[in-house]
Scaffold this active site. Sequence first.
Site, PDB file in Angstrom:
ATOM      1  N   LYS A  94       0.671  -1.268  -0.041  1.00  0.00           N
ATOM      2  CA  LYS A  94       0.022   0.069  -0.191  1.00  0.00           C
ATOM      3  C   LYS A  94       0.834   1.274   0.071  1.00  0.00           C
ATOM      4  O   LYS A  94       0.249   2.290   0.326  1.00  0.00           O
ATOM      5  CB  LYS A  94      -1.002   0.211   1.112  1.00  0.00           C
ATOM      6  CG  LYS A  94      -1.879  -1.086   1.511  1.00  0.00           C
ATOM      7  CD  LYS A  94      -2.157  -1.701   0.030  1.00  0.00           C
ATOM      8  CE  LYS A  94      -3.192  -0.944  -0.713  1.00  0.00           C
ATOM      9  NZ  LYS A  94      -3.687  -1.819  -1.897  1.00  0.00           N
ATOM     10  N   GLY A 106      -6.136   7.737  -3.200  1.00  0.00           N
ATOM     11  CA  GLY A 106      -4.863   8.201  -4.046  1.00  0.00           C
ATOM     12  C   GLY A 106      -4.296   9.482  -3.430  1.00  0.00           C
ATOM     13  O   GLY A 106      -3.908  10.467  -4.183  1.00  0.00           O
ATOM     14  N   MET A 128      -4.888   6.214 -14.616  1.00  0.00           N
ATOM     15  CA  MET A 128      -4.556   4.577 -14.106  1.00  0.00           C
ATOM     16  C   MET A 128      -5.860   4.137 -13.702  1.00  0.00           C
ATOM     17  O   MET A 128      -6.193   2.778 -13.831  1.00  0.00           O
ATOM     18  CB  MET A 128      -3.851   4.635 -12.701  1.00  0.00           C
ATOM     19  CG  MET A 128      -2.029   4.716 -13.300  1.00  0.00           C
ATOM     20  SD  MET A 128      -0.876   4.560 -11.840  1.00  0.00           S
ATOM     21  CE  MET A 128      -1.558   3.131 -11.097  1.00  0.00           C
ATOM     22  N   GLY A 165       2.284   2.386  -2.927  1.00  0.00           N
ATOM     23  CA  GLY A 165       2.509   3.004  -4.292  1.00  0.00           C
ATOM     24  C   GLY A 165       3.245   1.879  -5.236  1.00  0.00           C
ATOM     25  O   GLY A 165       3.798   2.371  -6.119  1.00  0.00           O
ATOM     26  N   THR A 166       3.088   0.666  -4.895  1.00  0.00           N
ATOM     27  CA  THR A 166       3.626  -0.360  -5.775  1.00  0.00           C
ATOM     28  C   THR A 166       3.341  -0.249  -7.016  1.00  0.00           C
ATOM     29  O   THR A 166       4.052  -0.282  -8.001  1.00  0.00           O
ATOM     30  CB  THR A 166       3.379  -1.653  -5.241  1.00  0.00           C
ATOM     31  OG1 THR A 166       3.122  -1.753  -4.003  1.00  0.00           O
ATOM     32  CG2 THR A 166       4.478  -2.686  -5.862  1.00  0.00           C
ATOM     33  N   SER A 211      -4.686   2.682   3.997  1.00  0.00           N
ATOM     34  CA  SER A 211      -4.836   1.915   2.751  1.00  0.00           C
ATOM     35  C   SER A 211      -5.153   0.530   3.026  1.00  0.00           C
ATOM     36  O   SER A 211      -6.076  -0.205   2.153  1.00  0.00           O
ATOM     37  CB  SER A 211      -3.754   2.511   1.838  1.00  0.00           C
ATOM     38  OG  SER A 211      -3.960   1.806   0.499  1.00  0.00           O
ATOM     39  N   ARG A 254       5.905   5.428   2.008  1.00  0.00           N
ATOM     40  CA  ARG A 254       4.757   6.331   2.204  1.00  0.00           C
ATOM     41  C   ARG A 254       4.587   6.447   3.629  1.00  0.00           C
ATOM     42  O   ARG A 254       4.932   5.543   4.496  1.00  0.00           O
ATOM     43  CB  ARG A 254       3.427   5.588   1.537  1.00  0.00           C
ATOM     44  CG  ARG A 254       2.214   6.516   1.583  1.00  0.00           C
ATOM     45  CD  ARG A 254       1.091   5.378   0.896  1.00  0.00           C
ATOM     46  NE  ARG A 254      -0.040   6.384   0.689  1.00  0.00           N
ATOM     47  CZ  ARG A 254      -1.133   6.020   0.089  1.00  0.00           C
ATOM     48  NH1 ARG A 254      -1.302   4.931  -0.206  1.00  0.00           N
ATOM     49  NH2 ARG A 254      -2.309   6.774   0.026  1.00  0.00           N
ATOM     50  N   HIS A 262       7.251  -7.353  -2.337  1.00  0.00           N
ATOM     51  CA  HIS A 262       6.987  -6.691  -1.055  1.00  0.00           C
ATOM     52  C   HIS A 262       8.089  -7.293  -0.009  1.00  0.00           C
ATOM     53  O   HIS A 262       7.823  -7.173   1.190  1.00  0.00           O
ATOM     54  CB  HIS A 262       5.819  -6.676  -0.554  1.00  0.00           C
ATOM     55  CG  HIS A 262       4.554  -6.173  -0.930  1.00  0.00           C
ATOM     56  ND1 HIS A 262       4.559  -4.985  -1.391  1.00  0.00           N
ATOM     57  CD2 HIS A 262       3.373  -6.825  -1.343  1.00  0.00           C
ATOM     58  CE1 HIS A 262       3.369  -4.614  -2.072  1.00  0.00           C
ATOM     59  NE2 HIS A 262       2.611  -5.713  -1.833  1.00  0.00           N
TER      60      HIS A 262
HETATM   61  P1  A3P Z   1      -5.370   4.480  -1.256  1.00  0.00           P
HETATM   62  O1  A3P Z   1      -5.815   3.025  -0.829  1.00  0.00           O
HETATM   63  O2  A3P Z   1      -4.767   5.530  -0.121  1.00  0.00           O
HETATM   64  O3  A3P Z   1      -6.201   5.119  -2.119  1.00  0.00           O
HETATM   65  P2  A3P Z   1      -0.293  -0.528  -3.772  1.00  0.00           P
HETATM   66  O4  A3P Z   1       0.060  -0.314  -4.877  1.00  0.00           O
HETATM   67  O5  A3P Z   1       1.486  -0.429  -3.113  1.00  0.00           O
HETATM   68  O6  A3P Z   1      -1.007  -1.603  -3.204  1.00  0.00           O
HETATM   69  O7  A3P Z   1      -0.649   1.002  -3.115  1.00  0.00           O
HETATM   70  C1  A3P Z   1      -2.015   1.270  -3.417  1.00  0.00           C
HETATM   71  C2  A3P Z   1      -2.207   2.806  -3.055  1.00  0.00           C
HETATM   72  O8  A3P Z   1      -1.690   3.688  -3.863  1.00  0.00           O
HETATM   73  C3  A3P Z   1      -3.687   3.136  -3.054  1.00  0.00           C
HETATM   74  O9  A3P Z   1      -4.039   3.959  -2.128  1.00  0.00           O
HETATM   75  C4  A3P Z   1      -3.724   3.695  -4.383  1.00  0.00           C
HETATM   76  O10 A3P Z   1      -5.055   4.171  -4.640  1.00  0.00           O
HETATM   77  C5  A3P Z   1      -2.488   4.399  -4.564  1.00  0.00           C
HETATM   78  N1  A3P Z   1      -2.038   4.814  -6.028  1.00  0.00           N
HETATM   79  C6  A3P Z   1      -1.898   3.933  -6.940  1.00  0.00           C
HETATM   80  N2  A3P Z   1      -1.580   4.615  -8.234  1.00  0.00           N
HETATM   81  C7  A3P Z   1      -1.723   5.933  -7.783  1.00  0.00           C
HETATM   82  C8  A3P Z   1      -1.679   7.083  -8.422  1.00  0.00           C
HETATM   83  N3  A3P Z   1      -1.569   7.278  -9.816  1.00  0.00           N
HETATM   84  N4  A3P Z   1      -1.860   8.283  -7.844  1.00  0.00           N
HETATM   85  C9  A3P Z   1      -2.084   8.356  -6.493  1.00  0.00           C
HETATM   86  N5  A3P Z   1      -2.294   7.462  -5.697  1.00  0.00           N
HETATM   87  C10 A3P Z   1      -1.963   6.099  -6.368  1.00  0.00           C
END
Ligand code: A3P
Length: 299
Positions: free
Chosen positions: A44, A250, A223, A46-47, A129, A121, A99
């Site tokens: 969570k 996001g 996205m 920003g992967t 998240s 993050r 991860h």
């Molecule tokens: P939120 O649940 O706070 O919206 P991961 O990919 O590590 O699982 O992280 C997912 C988090 O990254 C989610 O956060 C998702 O919405 C956010 N995310 C993915 N792409 C994004 C983007 N282009 N801009 C902002 N947040 C993004």
Amino acid sequence: MAAQYIQYKGIKFPPGYNSVENLSFAENDFEVRDDDTFIVTYPKSGTVWMIEILSLILSGGNPVWNQSVLNSSRAPWFTTQLGLKAAHKLPSPRLLTCHLPIQIFPRTFFSSKAQVVYTLRDPRDVLVSYYHFSKMCLPFENPKSFHCFLESFLSGDVPFGSWFDHVTGWMKLKGKSNLLFISYDELKQDLYGIVERLCHFLGKNLDEAAITSVVENTSFEAMRRNDMCNSTMLPKEFMDQEKGTFLRKGVCGDWKTHFTVAQSEYFDRVYQEKMLGLKGIFPWEQTGPENNSERGVNF
Ligand code: A3P
């Protein structure tokens, strides 16, 4: 029903895609290539965002690959059976995702020239998240309440282990030339600048138009529209899309809409204790607009 997590070296992993055999293979037998780039994160953080950014950089800003091939095929999760097969098939240079905490990362990496982009993050936003994600992702235990999840997160009793251990473990390699630390918070603040930094790190020369294309195609809205990365293609047995959206909000600071004052103080106490020695270097620790220009400067 409680999820039957896999245990590997004292860390829980969600069942389904993970197994002890695959994790052990990833750690001990996975052959890292010198031109591999690893996308490493705690969940969570920003992967999936970083997968999109790096795929586009490798494509010179051309969005066709991102729009036609699933993210899991572009940057396979090599710690899983399916991901490992995909990783073996990929031509070089490969993007690979995981991860993994540092102590179980592929051993051959440490004697290679491969690169790691580690995205991190604000842990309070990670927690929020992760809480929502755990409710929709079926291999994860459904949290009893937000407070219960907060307790589990702070004690490290969640899949992929403690956020504190993950981050402090990887930060020990800070300063190595094949590692780049990027924060979600910086991506939100200056995506163009971070794409430039990533291009420099990866030795990719992208002109202004190409960088602009990377930025435009990796916006939250773009996205969300792209089925190759918005997780809507994931099987129902893995993710219940009726319970939430993977690309949820996001934003930075969503923790403020979830934490009570008491929870926030509790979090801060644990944070101070666990981050001793590393405190003061993360963007979310800088307060006030006057510090904006210095955000992320220590990465
Ligand atoms: P939120 O649940 O706070 O919206 P991961 O990919 O590590 O699982 O992280 C997912 C988090 O990254 C989610 O956060 C998702 O919405 C956010 N995310 C993915 N792409 C994004 C983007 N282009 N801009 C902002 N947040 C993004």
